[in-house]
Write a protein that holds these residues in place. Structure first.
Motif, PDB file in Angstrom:
ATOM      1  N   HIS A 192      54.153  39.268  62.186  1.00 58.14           N
ATOM      2  CA  HIS A 192      53.794  37.854  62.234  1.00 58.14           C
ATOM      3  C   HIS A 192      54.287  37.166  63.497  1.00 58.14           C
ATOM      4  O   HIS A 192      54.090  35.963  63.661  1.00 58.14           O
ATOM      5  CB  HIS A 192      54.320  37.140  60.988  1.00 58.14           C
ATOM      6  N   ASN A 193      54.904  37.913  64.392  1.00 60.98           N
ATOM      7  CA  ASN A 193      55.345  37.362  65.672  1.00 60.98           C
ATOM      8  C   ASN A 193      54.106  36.996  66.496  1.00 60.98           C
ATOM      9  O   ASN A 193      53.313  37.871  66.835  1.00 60.98           O
ATOM     10  CB  ASN A 193      56.207  38.388  66.403  1.00 60.98           C
ATOM     11  N   PRO A 194      53.907  35.736  66.836  1.00 61.53           N
ATOM     12  CA  PRO A 194      52.685  35.343  67.558  1.00 61.53           C
ATOM     13  C   PRO A 194      52.574  35.961  68.947  1.00 61.53           C
ATOM     14  O   PRO A 194      51.470  36.111  69.479  1.00 61.53           O
ATOM     15  CB  PRO A 194      52.785  33.816  67.636  1.00 61.53           C
ATOM     16  N   ASN A 195      53.691  36.358  69.538  1.00 60.72           N
ATOM     17  CA  ASN A 195      53.630  36.956  70.875  1.00 60.72           C
ATOM     18  C   ASN A 195      52.924  38.312  70.881  1.00 60.72           C
ATOM     19  O   ASN A 195      52.452  38.758  71.927  1.00 60.72           O
ATOM     20  CB  ASN A 195      55.043  37.117  71.448  1.00 60.72           C
ATOM     21  N   LEU A 196      52.848  38.962  69.739  1.00 60.24           N
ATOM     22  CA  LEU A 196      52.170  40.258  69.659  1.00 60.24           C
ATOM     23  C   LEU A 196      50.652  40.122  69.708  1.00 60.24           C
ATOM     24  O   LEU A 196      49.951  41.113  69.856  1.00 60.24           O
ATOM     25  CB  LEU A 196      52.571  40.979  68.367  1.00 60.24           C
ATOM     26  N   TRP A 197      50.151  38.911  69.568  1.00 60.01           N
ATOM     27  CA  TRP A 197      48.710  38.689  69.494  1.00 60.01           C
ATOM     28  C   TRP A 197      48.170  37.972  70.720  1.00 60.01           C
ATOM     29  O   TRP A 197      46.963  37.787  70.848  1.00 60.01           O
ATOM     30  CB  TRP A 197      48.384  37.906  68.221  1.00 60.01           C
ATOM     31  N   HIS A 198      49.036  37.562  71.656  1.00 58.45           N
ATOM     32  CA  HIS A 198      48.600  36.831  72.844  1.00 58.45           C
ATOM     33  C   HIS A 198      47.977  37.773  73.859  1.00 58.45           C
ATOM     34  O   HIS A 198      48.365  38.924  73.988  1.00 58.45           O
ATOM     35  CB  HIS A 198      49.789  36.112  73.494  1.00 58.45           C
ATOM     36  N   LEU A 199      47.014  37.224  74.583  1.00 58.56           N
ATOM     37  CA  LEU A 199      46.386  37.974  75.667  1.00 58.56           C
ATOM     38  C   LEU A 199      46.818  37.365  76.994  1.00 58.56           C
ATOM     39  O   LEU A 199      46.329  36.314  77.388  1.00 58.56           O
ATOM     40  CB  LEU A 199      44.863  37.914  75.558  1.00 58.56           C
ATOM     41  N   ASN A 200      47.754  38.006  77.639  1.00 54.02           N
ATOM     42  CA  ASN A 200      48.105  37.623  78.999  1.00 54.02           C
ATOM     43  C   ASN A 200      48.303  38.909  79.801  1.00 54.02           C
ATOM     44  O   ASN A 200      48.317  40.001  79.240  1.00 54.02           O
ATOM     45  CB  ASN A 200      49.348  36.715  79.042  1.00 54.02           C
ATOM     46  N   ARG A 201      48.438  38.768  81.088  1.00 53.84           N
ATOM     47  CA  ARG A 201      48.481  39.930  81.972  1.00 53.84           C
ATOM     48  C   ARG A 201      49.585  40.909  81.582  1.00 53.84           C
ATOM     49  O   ARG A 201      49.367  42.115  81.524  1.00 53.84           O
ATOM     50  CB  ARG A 201      48.653  39.465  83.417  1.00 53.84           C
ATOM     51  N   ARG A 202      50.753  40.409  81.304  1.00 56.81           N
ATOM     52  CA  ARG A 202      51.877  41.297  81.001  1.00 56.81           C
ATOM     53  C   ARG A 202      51.707  42.009  79.655  1.00 56.81           C
ATOM     54  O   ARG A 202      51.939  43.213  79.552  1.00 56.81           O
ATOM     55  CB  ARG A 202      53.185  40.511  81.019  1.00 56.81           C
ATOM     56  N   SER A 203      51.321  41.274  78.631  1.00 55.97           N
ATOM     57  CA  SER A 203      51.205  41.899  77.313  1.00 55.97           C
ATOM     58  C   SER A 203      50.045  42.900  77.265  1.00 55.97           C
ATOM     59  O   SER A 203      50.146  43.934  76.608  1.00 55.97           O
ATOM     60  CB  SER A 203      51.041  40.846  76.217  1.00 55.97           C
ATOM     61  N   VAL A 204      48.970  42.610  77.973  1.00 58.92           N
ATOM     62  CA  VAL A 204      47.827  43.524  77.991  1.00 58.92           C
ATOM     63  C   VAL A 204      48.161  44.775  78.803  1.00 58.92           C
ATOM     64  O   VAL A 204      47.832  45.897  78.403  1.00 58.92           O
ATOM     65  CB  VAL A 204      46.564  42.816  78.532  1.00 58.92           C
ATOM     66  N   ALA A 205      48.846  44.610  79.930  1.00 60.03           N
ATOM     67  CA  ALA A 205      49.227  45.766  80.743  1.00 60.03           C
ATOM     68  C   ALA A 205      50.180  46.674  79.964  1.00 60.03           C
ATOM     69  O   ALA A 205      50.037  47.905  79.979  1.00 60.03           O
ATOM     70  CB  ALA A 205      49.871  45.306  82.048  1.00 60.03           C
ATOM     71  N   LYS A 206      51.150  46.079  79.255  1.00 64.58           N
ATOM     72  CA  LYS A 206      52.059  46.886  78.434  1.00 64.58           C
ATOM     73  C   LYS A 206      51.290  47.603  77.327  1.00 64.58           C
ATOM     74  O   LYS A 206      51.567  48.759  77.014  1.00 64.58           O
ATOM     75  CB  LYS A 206      53.135  46.002  77.805  1.00 64.58           C
ATOM     76  N   ALA A 207      50.327  46.904  76.728  1.00 70.40           N
ATOM     77  CA  ALA A 207      49.536  47.499  75.648  1.00 70.40           C
ATOM     78  C   ALA A 207      48.735  48.689  76.154  1.00 70.40           C
ATOM     79  O   ALA A 207      48.641  49.717  75.472  1.00 70.40           O
ATOM     80  CB  ALA A 207      48.597  46.454  75.045  1.00 70.40           C
ATOM     81  N   PHE A 208      48.159  48.583  77.343  1.00 71.27           N
ATOM     82  CA  PHE A 208      47.419  49.705  77.903  1.00 71.27           C
ATOM     83  C   PHE A 208      48.349  50.884  78.161  1.00 71.27           C
ATOM     84  O   PHE A 208      48.001  52.030  77.878  1.00 71.27           O
ATOM     85  CB  PHE A 208      46.705  49.296  79.193  1.00 71.27           C
ATOM     86  N   ALA A 209      49.529  50.617  78.683  1.00 72.21           N
ATOM     87  CA  ALA A 209      50.483  51.695  78.940  1.00 72.21           C
ATOM     88  C   ALA A 209      50.875  52.386  77.628  1.00 72.21           C
ATOM     89  O   ALA A 209      50.880  53.619  77.546  1.00 72.21           O
ATOM     90  CB  ALA A 209      51.720  51.145  79.646  1.00 72.21           C
TER      91      ALA A 209
END
Length: 169
Positions: free
Chosen positions: A30-47
């Motif tokens: 339920h942490n909202p930061n896990l659902w945000h789309l920004n450059r850093r979170s998307v790049a980490k997700a791809f990695a």
């Protein structure tokens, strides 16, 4: 812009929160930061997603989700990218891992015939296993790094393009 494309292709967060295998994470989902789309979170997700796609273990999605939660990456993308290795693509990807592993070790490719049995898996660990596991590790790290920096580059390129469009207007 990558954000719009990614948002369109991304699975719904309610679907992921209700997944029975991911219930072990409880309120962490339920942490909202896990659902945000920004450059850093998307790049980490791809990695994360690309790394775990090349790791031959069961429950790759759970490992990717746990890592995404720890490093605050985009959770749906981390999980979705693991499915690059699906039943259709897995033979070709894992054969490529074996080839890369033999190249890294400097060994010859050993002929083998796949059998869908546990005994074949156990027997193969001693013959093709070392090259296969080394290749999986090497490709996991390589694709994880390329995914991270590739998304960083594409995201910044897209932002620059949007800024130029805005300046020209």
């Amino acid at each position: 812009m990558p954000k719009k494309t990614i948002k369109r292709l991304m699975p719904d967060h309610h679907t992921i929160k209700s997944n029975k295998h991911l219930q072990i994470f409880g309120d962490l989902l339920h942490n909202p930061n896990l659902w945000h789309l920004n450059r850093r979170s998307v790049a980490k997700a791809f990695a994360i997603g690309l790394f775990f796609a090349f790791i031959p273990v069961p429950f790759q999605m759970v490992l990717a989700a746990g890592t995404a939660i720890i490093v605050h990456a985009n959770l749906p993308l981390s999980i979705a990218l693991v499915w690059i290795t699906n039943p259709l693509t897995m033979p070709a990807i894992f054969y490529a891992c074996y080839i890369v592993g033999t190249w890294l070790i400097g060994a010859e490719e050993k002929p083998f015939v796949f059998e869908a049995s546990w005994q074949w898996v156990v027997d193969s660990l001693s013959t093709i296993g070392p090259a296969f596991l080394l290749g999986c590790g090497a490709l996991a790290v390589t694709f994880g790094i390329v995914g991270y920096f590739g998304i960083q580059f594409l995201w910044r390129l897209s932002v620059r393009k949007e800024w130029k469009k805005r300046a020209n207007r």
